[in-house]
Design a protein around this motif. Structure first.
Motif, PDB file in Angstrom:
ATOM      1  N   ARG A 129     -21.214  -9.843  34.666  1.00  0.00           N
ATOM      2  CA  ARG A 129     -19.653  -9.256  34.657  1.00  0.00           C
ATOM      3  C   ARG A 129     -19.234  -9.317  32.983  1.00  0.00           C
ATOM      4  O   ARG A 129     -19.033  -8.372  32.382  1.00  0.00           O
ATOM      5  CB  ARG A 129     -18.900  -9.895  35.382  1.00  0.00           C
ATOM      6  N   LEU A 130     -19.606 -10.572  32.471  1.00  0.00           N
ATOM      7  CA  LEU A 130     -19.002 -10.761  31.129  1.00  0.00           C
ATOM      8  C   LEU A 130     -19.635 -10.005  30.002  1.00  0.00           C
ATOM      9  O   LEU A 130     -19.224  -9.676  29.020  1.00  0.00           O
ATOM     10  CB  LEU A 130     -18.936 -12.270  30.482  1.00  0.00           C
ATOM     11  N   ARG A 131     -20.969  -9.589  30.346  1.00  0.00           N
ATOM     12  CA  ARG A 131     -22.036  -8.751  29.467  1.00  0.00           C
ATOM     13  C   ARG A 131     -21.809  -7.286  29.762  1.00  0.00           C
ATOM     14  O   ARG A 131     -22.515  -6.498  29.020  1.00  0.00           O
ATOM     15  CB  ARG A 131     -23.422  -9.163  29.598  1.00  0.00           C
ATOM     16  N   SER A 132     -20.961  -6.804  30.718  1.00  0.00           N
ATOM     17  CA  SER A 132     -21.119  -5.562  31.311  1.00  0.00           C
ATOM     18  C   SER A 132     -20.165  -4.766  30.267  1.00  0.00           C
ATOM     19  O   SER A 132     -19.308  -5.234  29.610  1.00  0.00           O
ATOM     20  CB  SER A 132     -20.370  -5.482  32.566  1.00  0.00           C
ATOM     21  N   ALA A 133     -20.662  -3.462  29.939  1.00  0.00           N
ATOM     22  CA  ALA A 133     -19.917  -2.542  29.031  1.00  0.00           C
ATOM     23  C   ALA A 133     -18.489  -2.235  29.758  1.00  0.00           C
ATOM     24  O   ALA A 133     -17.397  -2.228  28.851  1.00  0.00           O
ATOM     25  CB  ALA A 133     -20.568  -1.130  29.037  1.00  0.00           C
ATOM     26  N   ALA A 134     -18.060  -2.232  31.123  1.00  0.00           N
ATOM     27  CA  ALA A 134     -17.034  -2.304  31.619  1.00  0.00           C
ATOM     28  C   ALA A 134     -15.926  -3.069  31.284  1.00  0.00           C
ATOM     29  O   ALA A 134     -14.847  -2.905  30.904  1.00  0.00           O
ATOM     30  CB  ALA A 134     -17.019  -1.848  33.079  1.00  0.00           C
TER      31      ALA A 134
END
Length: 327
Positions: free
Chosen positions: A145-150
């Motif tokens: 989640r922390l690496r996601s673009a969103a």
């Protein structure tokens, strides 16, 4: 830190924030929120790399401080924007809660083992092995989640929103001068803490003790946010007994949460026949019994330490610093 982890810049988890007594309250709020958003972002890489559990702890504390500003600085932002931002930051925090809980259990493993006799240790070993597996799974989910673009877009948008006050919806207290606003907020929260604490007895329901813990935390946050506007020595005198009482309330809450978590853990470990490993269940039961006794002891400590916080010296200093003529 730079010697060990050259790729991770050093940072201050509680940076100094300059405030002016005549500064509008909305500018104070924006300065604090922007500062702690930046601190949270500096912890993301350390969480993903799983260098140390303190990265996640500091990340959560930073976002909690942001939420506290939104909750405690009443009337600074519009009601609609306040509600929307509180929901957004609550959602950001929600994905980190289980990992942090499991981190705490694993960090306290030796402490837990000292609480129970050696014949219960095999069951405890099995329990902590399960904690470790779950923690690794939950951290993998959080890291993605922390690496996601969103997520990256969301945090950039929040930092842009709090870059200044131009895009914020103001409330009736937005232009109120920081010093007078601080005195009003702290005085009201202090009186609420005292009212709650004076009613705590050995028979007070746990919920009331938990409410006191939350209000003490809010008082502490307010005092730390506005500390640059007041005398350092005076604040040190006030914070010391408050922190001591907070320590007791924190342990009280931890012991309560840990008992509930252990009960839930045992129930989830039941197999298809609705049976749980006997050593594991015995170890959990032993821990729950000891934690219950420790929780009761911390309640007594809360009552004792509030007497120090409620001393004439502390009362008089609070009045001198924060009480306003209309109170």
């Amino acid at each position: 830190m730079q010697g060990l982890f050259a790729d991770f810049p050093a940072y201050n988890a509680k940076p100094d924030i300059e405030l002016g007594k005549q500064e509008p309250s909305i500018e104070v709020a924006v300065d604090i929120i922007r500062t702690y958003l930046e601190v949270a972002r500096k912890n993301e890489a350390g969480i993903v790399a799983d260098i140390d559990t303190e990265f996640l702890h500091d990340y959560r504390v930073s976002l909690r401080r942001v939420r506290s500003v939104l909750s405690l600085f009443k009337g600074v932002f519009s009601p609609d924007q306040t509600s929307a931002l509180k929901r957004e930051f609550s959602d950001l925090m929600a994905s980190t809660g289980r990992v942090r809980d499991l981190d705490v259990y694993l960090l306290e493993k030796d402490f837990y083992f000292k609480l129970i006799p050696p014949n219960l240790h095999p069951g405890a070993e099995a329990m902590f092995a399960q904690f470790k597996k779950e923690r690794n799974r939950e951290l993998a989910v959080l890291s993605r989640r922390l690496r996601s673009a969103a997520y990256g877009r969301q945090m950039k948008q929040l930092l842009a929103l709090f870059a200044d006050t131009k895009r914020l919806e103001t409330g009736p207290n937005a232009e109120r001068k920081a010093y007078d606003y601080a005195r009003s907020l702290i005085w009201k929260r202090y009186r609420k803490v005292c009212k709650l604490a004076r009613g705590i007895t050995p028979k007070t329901p746990d919920e009331a003790v938990h409410e006191l813990r939350i209000d003490c935390k809010k008082l502490r946050y307010l005092m730390e946010f506005f500390a640059p506007l007041f005398d350092k020595s005076d604040f040190k005198t006030l914070i010391k007994p408050l922190k001591k009482m907070q320590d007791n309330l924190g342990l009280f809450n931890d012991y309560s949460v840990q008992q509930e978590a252990l009960l839930n853990f045992v129930s989830t470990q039941s197999d298809a026949r609705n049976r749980t490993s006997a050593p594991l269940a015995m170890a959990a039961g032993g821990l729950i019994a000891v934690l219950d006794q420790r929780q009761k002891a911390e309640r007594d400590h809360v009552i004792t330490n509030f007497q120090h916080f409620d001393s004439p010296e502390i009362q008089n200093l609070f009045r001198a610093l924060f009480r306003q003529k209309e109170d």
